[in-house]
Design a protein around this motif. Structure first.
Motif, PDB file in Angstrom:
ATOM      1  N   LYS A  24       8.425   7.566  19.630  1.00 21.13           N
ATOM      2  CA  LYS A  24       8.579   6.089  20.356  1.00 21.13           C
ATOM      3  C   LYS A  24       7.708   5.181  19.552  1.00 21.13           C
ATOM      4  N   SER A  70      -1.933  -0.915  26.569  1.00 20.86           N
ATOM      5  CA  SER A  70      -2.305  -0.362  27.667  1.00 20.86           C
ATOM      6  C   SER A  70      -3.815  -0.175  27.800  1.00 20.86           C
ATOM      7  N   ARG A 123      -8.226   8.164  28.223  1.00 15.73           N
ATOM      8  CA  ARG A 123      -8.361   9.002  27.239  1.00 15.73           C
ATOM      9  C   ARG A 123      -9.270   8.702  25.990  1.00 15.73           C
ATOM     10  N   ARG A 125      -8.461   8.779  19.598  1.00 12.14           N
ATOM     11  CA  ARG A 125      -8.250   9.867  18.413  1.00 12.14           C
ATOM     12  C   ARG A 125      -8.603   9.148  17.163  1.00 12.14           C
ATOM     13  N   TYR A 152      -4.966   1.107  22.233  1.00 12.87           N
ATOM     14  CA  TYR A 152      -5.286   1.185  23.756  1.00 12.87           C
ATOM     15  C   TYR A 152      -6.421   0.249  23.969  1.00 12.87           C
ATOM     16  N   GLU A 169       1.240  -1.285  36.731  1.00 13.13           N
ATOM     17  CA  GLU A 169       1.411   0.111  37.092  1.00 13.13           C
ATOM     18  C   GLU A 169       0.423   0.915  36.508  1.00 13.13           C
ATOM     19  N   ALA A 228      -0.841   5.525  36.029  1.00 13.33           N
ATOM     20  CA  ALA A 228      -0.450   6.861  36.188  1.00 13.33           C
ATOM     21  C   ALA A 228      -1.386   7.866  35.405  1.00 13.33           C
ATOM     22  N   TYR A 263      -3.621   6.112  32.582  1.00 14.07           N
ATOM     23  CA  TYR A 263      -3.050   4.866  31.756  1.00 14.07           C
ATOM     24  C   TYR A 263      -2.498   3.969  32.535  1.00 14.07           C
ATOM     25  N   GLY A 264      -2.850   2.517  32.129  1.00 18.06           N
ATOM     26  CA  GLY A 264      -2.100   1.689  33.089  1.00 18.06           C
ATOM     27  C   GLY A 264      -1.825   0.316  32.031  1.00 18.06           C
ATOM     28  N   THR A 265      -0.858  -0.593  32.812  1.00 21.38           N
ATOM     29  CA  THR A 265      -0.507  -1.749  31.849  1.00 21.38           C
ATOM     30  C   THR A 265      -1.233  -2.952  32.703  1.00 21.38           C
ATOM     31  N   GLU A 299       5.456   0.679  26.534  1.00 18.72           N
ATOM     32  CA  GLU A 299       5.549   2.119  26.043  1.00 18.72           C
ATOM     33  C   GLU A 299       4.856   2.766  27.167  1.00 18.72           C
ATOM     34  N   ILE A 300       5.516   3.360  28.063  1.00 20.04           N
ATOM     35  CA  ILE A 300       4.702   3.982  29.367  1.00 20.04           C
ATOM     36  C   ILE A 300       5.509   5.257  29.781  1.00 20.04           C
ATOM     37  N   ASP A 301       4.767   6.049  30.279  1.00 19.19           N
ATOM     38  CA  ASP A 301       5.662   7.397  31.241  1.00 19.19           C
ATOM     39  C   ASP A 301       6.509   7.084  32.266  1.00 19.19           C
ATOM     40  N   GLY A 348       5.047   5.467  35.731  1.00 23.35           N
ATOM     41  CA  GLY A 348       4.845   4.216  35.326  1.00 23.35           C
ATOM     42  C   GLY A 348       6.320   3.242  35.229  1.00 23.35           C
ATOM     43  N   ARG A 372       1.884  19.190  26.853  1.00 25.66           N
ATOM     44  CA  ARG A 372       2.949  17.875  26.528  1.00 25.66           C
ATOM     45  C   ARG A 372       4.259  18.459  26.733  1.00 25.66           C
TER      46      ARG A 372
END
Ligand code: 5GP
Length: 190
Positions: A17, A36, A40, A43, A52, A71, A73, A80-82, A100-102, A105, A146
């Motif tokens: 993505k 977002s 987490r 990395r 993020y 949203e 989730a 994670y949120g927008t 770019e969300i799950d 969301g 995952r």
């Protein structure tokens, strides 16, 4: 200026993505990619405010309480949120906003914004696992989680307007470009 559209892009880890969104934005002007918030940890190589906004659980919960999210989730054990304010500002400026969300969301977004366009990017399962392992940022257990999430999300694909198979990055990019251009043409904003 006409208000922009919301374009949601979901898909399993390893579907590519991020690369696809980068290529789409390089080809099509007038797009803005939402950053977002997440609990987490970053990395290696990730910067706060770029990939993020990295928040503590307490900071995230405060934003939930203040209705700061369009949203949010829990995904793979992290939140994670927008951020609603940034998205609203960009839509008002006439930009089309990419989230770019799950899928959890994505389903929340269509409840509040039924006109949002939902795209699901995917690739064959063995290819997904190979790509996640090649990235080298996840432990074996994280890879397993995952892959399980990817299987669990399959029934949710029905809610999406378009499914883009990313087995060939150039073709998949062309597909995305065409989808965004036809969305604009439908709204009379080519
Ligand atoms: P990663 O930790 O690999 O960056 O992202 C893990 C998953 O979280 C991805 O499926 C991604 O689409 C999803 N995600 C990222 N940001 C958000 C968000 O703001 N809301 C929701 N619901 N999911 C998100």
């Amino acid at each position: 200026m006409p208000r922009g559209s919301v374009i949601v892009i979901s898909g399993p880890s390893g579907a590519g993505k991020g690369t696809l969104v980068d290529r789409l934005v390089a080809r099509v002007p007038g797009l803005w990619v939402s950053v977002s918030a997440t609990t987490r940890p970053p990395r290696p190589g990730e910067t706060n405010g770029v990939e993020y906004h990295f928040l503590s659980r307490e900071e995230f919960a405060a934003l939930v309480g203040n209705r700061g999210f369009l949203e949010w989730a829990e995904v793979h054990g992290n939140l994670y949120g927008t951020l609603v304010s940034a998205v609203e500002n960009k839509l008002e400026e006439g930009l089309d906003v990419i989230l770019e969300i799950d899928p959890q969301g994505a389903l929340q977004v269509v409840r509040t914004m039924p006109e949002a366009v939902l795209l699901f990017v995917t690739a064959p399962l063995d290819e997904l696992e190979r790509r996640i392992r090649a990235r080298g940022t996840e432990t074996d257990e994280q890879v397993r989680v995952r892959m399980q999430t990817a299987l669990g999300e399959l029934p949710l694909v029905e809610a999406y307007n378009h499914v883009v198979e990313n087995d060939d990055i150039c073709r998949a990019t062309d597909d995305l470009v065409r989808i965004v251009e036809s969305l604009r043409a439908d709204k009379g904003r080519s």
